[in-house]
Write a protein that holds these residues in place. Structure first.
Motif, mmCIF file in Angstrom:
data_model
loop_
_atom_site.group_PDB
_atom_site.id
_atom_site.type_symbol
_atom_site.label_atom_id
_atom_site.label_comp_id
_atom_site.label_asym_id
_atom_site.label_seq_id
_atom_site.Cartn_x
_atom_site.Cartn_y
_atom_site.Cartn_z
ATOM 1 N N ARG A 381 0.832 -1.203 0.000
ATOM 2 C CA ARG A 381 0.000 0.000 0.000
ATOM 3 C C ARG A 381 0.867 1.254 0.000
ATOM 4 O O ARG A 381 1.576 1.554 0.958
ATOM 5 C CB ARG A 381 -0.924 -0.002 1.220
ATOM 6 N N GLY A 382 0.824 1.980 -1.099
ATOM 7 C CA GLY A 382 1.578 3.221 -1.224
ATOM 8 C C GLY A 382 3.079 3.039 -1.326
ATOM 9 O O GLY A 382 3.828 4.012 -1.201
ATOM 10 N N SER A 383 3.565 1.825 -1.560
ATOM 11 C CA SER A 383 5.003 1.560 -1.586
ATOM 12 C C SER A 383 5.409 0.945 -2.915
ATOM 13 O O SER A 383 5.076 -0.216 -3.194
ATOM 14 C CB SER A 383 5.401 0.623 -0.434
ATOM 15 N N GLU A 420 -3.228 -2.597 -4.782
ATOM 16 C CA GLU A 420 -2.142 -1.714 -4.354
ATOM 17 C C GLU A 420 -0.948 -1.810 -5.304
ATOM 18 O O GLU A 420 -0.290 -0.801 -5.590
ATOM 19 C CB GLU A 420 -1.719 -2.057 -2.929
#
Length: 595
Positions: A381-383, A420
Motif C-alpha cells: 500500500r503506497g510503496s 495496491e
C-alpha cells in the motif's frame, strides 16, 4: 553529573547505601530524641541490607530488568535523605539553633512511614528479582507502595521482569499477560513500551525454541503496534530483521502471528514499511502464500514460462523452510567436521518442519495464507519498492491463482494486494513496464482474474478493487486489448450500486484521458459499447459521482465529439447545466471551458 538513566545500575544503588552509612554515624551523634533516632537507624539499616542484596543480584544476573529498580531506588534515596536531615537535627547545638530548628515526634512518625514504604517497595522488588525466578517461582501480582495509585504499573513491571529472568512457562504467561493488558487500552500500551517491554518480547520471539513463547511474544507486539510512534519505537529496537528471520524459520502457527505483526507495523508506519522492503520480507511471505497453491491446474497454465516460475517458487519454499538456515549460520558452519554435523542437524530439523507443515490442519494453512496476504497488502500500500519486490518474487502469479481458486477473506485480501500493486504501477513507469508488460504471463493472469471478478461477482467489495486495478493499468493495454477490458467497465456504469458505477467511471476516465496514448480509440470504444446513456444517468447521483461522470463525458466529447451518440444524449447541454459542480472543481472547469 550523568543523568540517572545513563548511570550504571551499581552506581544508582550506591548512592542510597552511602546515605545509609551516614545515618548510622548521625544516630551515634544524636543528643535528643535518641530512641526515635535509634529506631530510624534500625529501619534504614534494614533498607540498606535490601539494597545490598539488589547489588549482589545485579552483579550475578545477566539481564536485570532495571526500570523498577531505578524508579524505586530514586524514591528510596529521597526518603533516606529526609531521614538523614531529621537525625542530624538532633545533634547538640547552641540554644539559638535549638529554638530555630524545632523537631517533634510527629516529624519522626512522618519520615518513619516514608521509610516503611520504601522497605515495602524493596520487599516487592526482591520478590520479583531475587531467588524466585532462578528457583522456578512465578509471576508476582502483589502491589508495592510506590504503585498504590497505579496498580497496572506494578503488573507491567512484574510481567516484564518475568520475561527477562523467568523460567520458560513464566515467560510465556508474562508475555500473554502483557498482550492482554495491551489489548485493553492505549494507556497500557504506552506504559508497556515506556517501561521497556519491547526488547524482552523481541528476545523471546527470536531466541525461544518454544512456539508457544514465540506466539505469545508476537501477539503482545502485535497488540502494541497500532500506533505510528509505538511501531517506530519497536522498529528502533532492530525488530524488523528479527521478525523476518522468525517468519522464515518458524512453524506455521508462529508464522501466522508474525505475518500479522508485519501487516500491523507496515499499516501504521511507512518507515517500518520500507525497513521491511530492505529486509526483503516479501519473499518469505510470497513463498508461504504459494504453499500448496500451485498444482496441475490447466485453467491457469498460460505457458512454459509461468510453469517454470511455479516450479521455482515451490523449490525455493522447500529450501527456505529449513529452520535456522540463515546466511550467517551457513558461513559459520562451512568448514570442517562441525559443518557436516551442523548440516545433518539442520537437514533433520528441516525435514521435520516440512512434514509438520504438510500435516497441519487445513484451517491453520488457510489462516497462514490469510495473514500473509494481509501482510503483502499492507506492505504494497503506497510503496513502490515493496510492490516491485512482490512482482520480482513471482507474487503476481500466486495472487492470480488464489483469486481464481479461493473465496472469502483470502480472496479479498489477495485482490486488495493486487489493487495496491497496480496503483504503484500507475504511479511508477518503471514498475509498470517491468511487471505489466503485455507478454508477461503473470500480468495476463492477473488481468484475466480481475476481469472475471468484474463480470461474474455480485459482491461490490470484490468488484470495486477489481475495477480500480483495471483503471490503474489503463496505460498498459495495447489496442488489441481495448474491447476486452473496456466492455466490462462500461457494463458497470449502470449498476444499481452507485459507488460501483462511480468507480467504473473513474477507471474509464483513465482510459479516455489525454495522458493515455490510445485515448481516442478508447473513447470511441466506450461510446460504441453504449456507455453514454448510463453515464448521463450517473449525473443524477451525489457530488462525487457527478464529478467523475462529468470528467469522463468531457474526455469523450474531446476525443469523439462528432459522435452521434453524444449528440443524441445532449452531452454539451449536460455540461453547460452542471455549472454548480463545475465551479467547485478547478480541473473540471478547465475541461468544460475547452468546449
Amino acid at each position: 553529573m550523568m543523568a540517572d538513566e545513563e548511570q550504571r545500575i551499581e552506581e544508582v544503588l550506591s548512592f542510597p547505601i552511602l546515605l545509609s552509612e551516614r545515618i548510622r554515624g548521625a544516630v551515634g551523634d544524636a543528643k535528643s530524641f535518641k530512641m526515635e533516632c535509634f529506631e530510624m537507624g534500625r529501619q534504614v539499616d534494614r533498607l540498606c541490607h535490601m539494597l545490598r542484596s539488589v547489588v549482589r543480584l545485579a552483579s550475578t544476573v545477566g539481564s536485570l530488568y532495571e526500570r523498577p529498580v531505578r524508579r524505586i531506588v530514586a524514591e528510596i534515596s529521597k526518603n533516606i535523605d529526609r531521614a538523614l536531615t531529621l537525625v542530624r537535627k538532633c545533634r547538640r547545638r547552641s540554644v539559638l539553633r535549638r529554638v530555630v530548628t524545632i523537631v517533634s515526634t510527629a516529624d519522626f512518625r512522618k519520615v518513619s512511614n516514608l521509610v516503611d514504604s520504601s522497605i515495602g517497595d524493596m520487599k516487592w522488588l526482591l520478590s520479583i528479582f531475587d531467588y524466585e525466578f532462578v528457583n522456578g517461582g512465578g509471576i508476582v501480582f502483589s502491589l508495592p507502595p510506590i504503585a498504590s495509585n497505579d496498580p497496572i504499573l506494578s503488573w507491567v513491571w512484574s510481567f516484564i521482569a518475568s520475561i527477562h529472568m523467568g523460567q520458560l512457562n513464566d515467560r510465556i504467561e508474562a508475555a500473554n499477560e502483557l498482550a492482554s493488558l495491551a489489548q485493553d487500552n492505549d494507556r497500557n500500551k504506552k506504559m508497556i513500551v515506556e517501561e521497556g517491554g519491547v526488547p524482552p518480547l523481541l528476545k523471546l520471539l527470536k531466541e525461544s525454541a518454544s512456539p508457544g513463547a514465540q506466539i505469545a511474544a508476537a501477539t503482545a507486539l502485535f497488540n502494541l503496534a497500532n500506533d505510528q510512534q509505538r511501531v517506530r519505537l519497536i522498529a528502533d529496537e532492530l525488530a524488523v530483521p528479527i521478525i523476518v528471520q522468525v517468519l522464515e524459520n518458524s512453524p506455521m502457527r508462529v508464522q501466522i502471528w508474525v505475518a500479522y505483526l508485519v501487516a500491523r507495523m507496515a499499516e501504521h508506519d511507512p518507515v517500518a514499511q520500507e525497513d521491511f522492503a530492505r529486509e526483503n520480507v516479501n519473499r518469505p511471505l510470497v513463498t508461504l502464500l504459494s504453499f500448496e497453491t500451485f498444482v496441475n491446474d490447466p485453467k491457469l497454465q498460460y505457458d512454459k514460462q509461468s510453469i517454470h516460475s511455479i516450479v521455482r517458487i515451490n523449490k525455493e519454499m522447500e529450501r527456505n523452510y529449513q529452520p535456522h538456515l540463515s546466511s550467517s549460520s551457513l558461513s559459520l558452519h562451512s568448514e570442517g567436521s562441525s559443518s557436516s554435523r551442523s548440516s545433518s542437524s539442520r537437514s533433520s530439523r528441516g525435514g521435520h518442519h516440512r512434514k509438520e507443515r504438510e500435516n497441519e490442519k487445513p484451517e491453520v494453512k488457510l489462516k497462514l495464507k490469510i495473514s500473509c496476504a494481509e501482510a503483502l497488502w499492507m506492505l504494497a500500500r503506497g510503496s513502490v519498492s515493496n510492490s516491485r519486490r512482490i512482482t520480482e518474487t513471482k507474487g503476481l502469479l500466486c495472487l492470480a491463482k488464489l483469486l481464481h481458486k479461493e473465496q472469502g477473506e483470502l480472496q479479498i485480501k489477495c485482490l486488495m494486494t493486487i489493487m495496491e500493486i497496480t496503483a504503484a504501477g500507475e504511479s511508477d513507469a518503471d514498475l509498470r513496464r517491468a511487471a505489466f508488460k503485455t507478454n508477461s504471463p503473470a500480468a495476463k493472469a492477473v488481468v484475466d482474474q480481475v476481469l472475471r471478478l468484474i463480470k461474474e461477482s455480485d459482491n461490490p467489495s470484490l468488484q470495486i478493487p477489481a475495477i480500480k486495478s483495471i483503471g490503474s493499468l489503463a496505460r498498459t493495454f495495447p489496442a488489441r486489448e481495448t474491447r476486452r477490458v473496456i466492455c466490462p467497465l462500461v457494463e458497470q456504469l449502470s449498476h444499481r450500486n452507485q459507488d460501483l458505477g462511480t468507480e467504473a467511471a473513474i477507471a474509464l476516465g483513465k482510459f479516455a484521458c489525454p495522458e493515455n496514448f490510445l485515448c481516442v480509440e478508447h473513447s470511441k470504444t466506450i461510446i460504441e459499447f453504449n456507455g453514454v446513456l448510463p453515464l448521463m444517468r450517473l449525473l443524477k447521483g451525489h457530488e462525487r459521482t457527478q464529478l467523475h461522470g462529468l470528467v469522463l463525458l468531457c474526455y469523450l466529447a474531446l476525443h469523439a465529439g462528432n459522435s452521434q451518440a453524444l449528440e443524441q444524449a445532449r452531452v454539451l447541454n449536460a455540461l453547460e447545466g452542471a455549472h454548480k459542480i463545475v465551479a467547485r472543481h478547478h480541473e473540471l472547469k478547465e475541461l468544460v471551458d475547452t468546449f
